[in-house]
Design a protein around this motif. Structure first.
Motif, PDB file in Angstrom:
ATOM      1  N   ASN A 144       0.820  -1.211   0.000  1.00  0.00           N
ATOM      2  CA  ASN A 144       0.000   0.000   0.000  1.00  0.00           C
ATOM      3  C   ASN A 144       0.853   1.260   0.000  1.00  0.00           C
ATOM      4  N   LEU A 145       1.951   1.243   0.735  1.00  0.00           N
ATOM      5  CA  LEU A 145       2.860   2.390   0.768  1.00  0.00           C
ATOM      6  C   LEU A 145       3.481   2.635  -0.611  1.00  0.00           C
ATOM      7  N   LEU A 146       3.825   1.575  -1.311  1.00  0.00           N
ATOM      8  CA  LEU A 146       4.363   1.721  -2.667  1.00  0.00           C
ATOM      9  C   LEU A 146       3.342   2.377  -3.588  1.00  0.00           C
ATOM     10  N   TRP A 147       2.078   1.944  -3.491  1.00  0.00           N
ATOM     11  CA  TRP A 147       1.042   2.543  -4.334  1.00  0.00           C
ATOM     12  C   TRP A 147       0.789   3.993  -3.961  1.00  0.00           C
ATOM     13  N   ALA A 148       0.850   4.303  -2.689  1.00  0.00           N
ATOM     14  CA  ALA A 148       0.679   5.699  -2.273  1.00  0.00           C
ATOM     15  C   ALA A 148       1.812   6.558  -2.835  1.00  0.00           C
TER      16      ALA A 148
END
Length: 164
Positions: A144-148
């Motif tokens: 999720n952090l990568l997508w953010a």
């Protein structure tokens, strides 16, 4: 044509990646609750509580799997949009492509397989170790952090001359 491609790219990201991030985030906690629901239900209600819990976990995994497949449209449309905009070699885009590939790899290699393992254990009536759901939550959080980060790069576009 660029505006149409960009619109489709953004819509695909919202429709495909959004459900994966939410369902994957919900999965570890839902998996941890299954044994508790079965134990609280007692001898008479254990089967019903367990089936509902396993059903929820199964649904979350299915959402992740199906929408991950649909998510292939995001980079495809992204490449088409970048080519139309003439920004394929821009650093922010190369960074976004790299982070997207890492996120996809993380989902395919760590998140989905671990979800499947936990789901099989729960379907067999076995409880899952909290440490395993915690590791899954960690992988999901990194995903999720990568997508953010990719989202921020797409909006900020460091070095862009468009003023955005």
């Amino acid at each position: 044509m660029t505006k149409i491609l960009l619109s489709l790219h953004v819509l695909a990201a919202i429709v495909a990646v959004g459900p994966v991030t939410v369902a994957a985030s919900m999965f570890p906690a839902a998996a941890r609750r299954v044994p508790v629901a079965a134990a609280v239900g007692g001898a008479d209600g254990a089967g019903a509580g367990d089936a509902g819990g396993v059903g929820t976990v199964r649904l979350l995994h299915r959402i992740c799997r199906v929408y991950a497949g649909l998510g292939i449209a995001v980079p495809v449309l992204g490449f088409a949009t970048a080519a139309a905009m003439g920004v394929l070699s821009d650093a922010w885009l190369v960074a976004s492509i790299t982070l997207t590939a890492v996120a996809a790899g993380l989902l395919a290699a760590f998140v989905l397989p671990r979800q499947e393992e936990l789901l099989e254990e729960l379907a067999d009536g076995r409880s899952v170790e909290r440490a395993r759901t915690a590791r899954l939550a960690m992988f999901t959080g990194v995903f999720n952090l990568l997508w953010a980060t990719v989202t921020v790069l797409m909006i900020v576009r460091p070095g862009s001359t468009t003023g955005a």
